[in-house]
Design a protein around this motif. Structure first.
Motif, short mmCIF file in Angstrom:
data_model
loop_
_atom_site.label_atom_id
_atom_site.label_comp_id
_atom_site.label_asym_id
_atom_site.label_seq_id
_atom_site.Cartn_x
_atom_site.Cartn_y
_atom_site.Cartn_z
N ALA A 120 9.54 -7.29 2.91
CA ALA A 120 9.61 -6.46 4.12
C ALA A 120 8.53 -6.87 5.12
CB ALA A 120 9.45 -4.99 3.75
N VAL A 163 9.45 -6.15 -2.96
CA VAL A 163 10.11 -5.50 -1.82
C VAL A 163 9.13 -5.36 -0.66
CG1 VAL A 163 11.09 -3.31 -1.02
CG2 VAL A 163 11.92 -4.35 -3.15
N ALA A 164 7.90 -4.94 -0.95
CA ALA A 164 6.89 -4.79 0.09
C ALA A 164 6.55 -6.14 0.73
CB ALA A 164 5.64 -4.14 -0.48
N ARG A 222 10.29 -1.25 4.41
CA ARG A 222 10.62 -1.42 2.99
C ARG A 222 11.99 -0.85 2.65
NH1 ARG A 222 5.16 0.44 0.11
NH2 ARG A 222 5.14 1.72 1.96
#
Length: 100
Positions: A56, A52-53, A63
């Motif tokens: 993003a 996810v990081a 995030r």
């Protein structure tokens, strides 16, 4: 599903994840998915959080704008990125244009 699909509120992407890949990287994969290498191990959600990081950061969103839709324990995952669909799709297409 192709590697990405525009939605009214953002972009859905498919990613094949390789945990413990040495370093974090998001690259073009096949026509059906992106490929991500993560340094994190698939333990207690660490690899999902790292993914996810990474997504993003690559797409230039917070995030909180990246949501895991499917594949929590699988290598093939689907994520939704909230934002302007055309701008996000342009970033996604750039990954494939830059691929060797």
């Amino acid at each position: 599903m192709p590697a990405w699909a525009e939605r009214a509120d953002g972009l859905d992407i498919a990613i094949r994840v390789t945990p413990r890949g040495g370093r974090d990287a998001l690259v073009a994969g096949t026509a059906d998915h992106f490929a991500a290498r993560l340094a994190a191990a698939p333990v207690a959600g660490a690899a999902n959080a790292a993914l996810v990081a990474l997504v993003a950061k690559h797409f230039g969103v917070a995030r909180r704008d990246v949501t895991l839709l499917a594949g929590e324990t699988a290598r093939l995952k689907r994520l939704r990125i909230a934002g302007t669909p055309a701008a996000l799709a342009k970033i996604a297409a750039a990954l494939y244009e830059a691929a060797p």
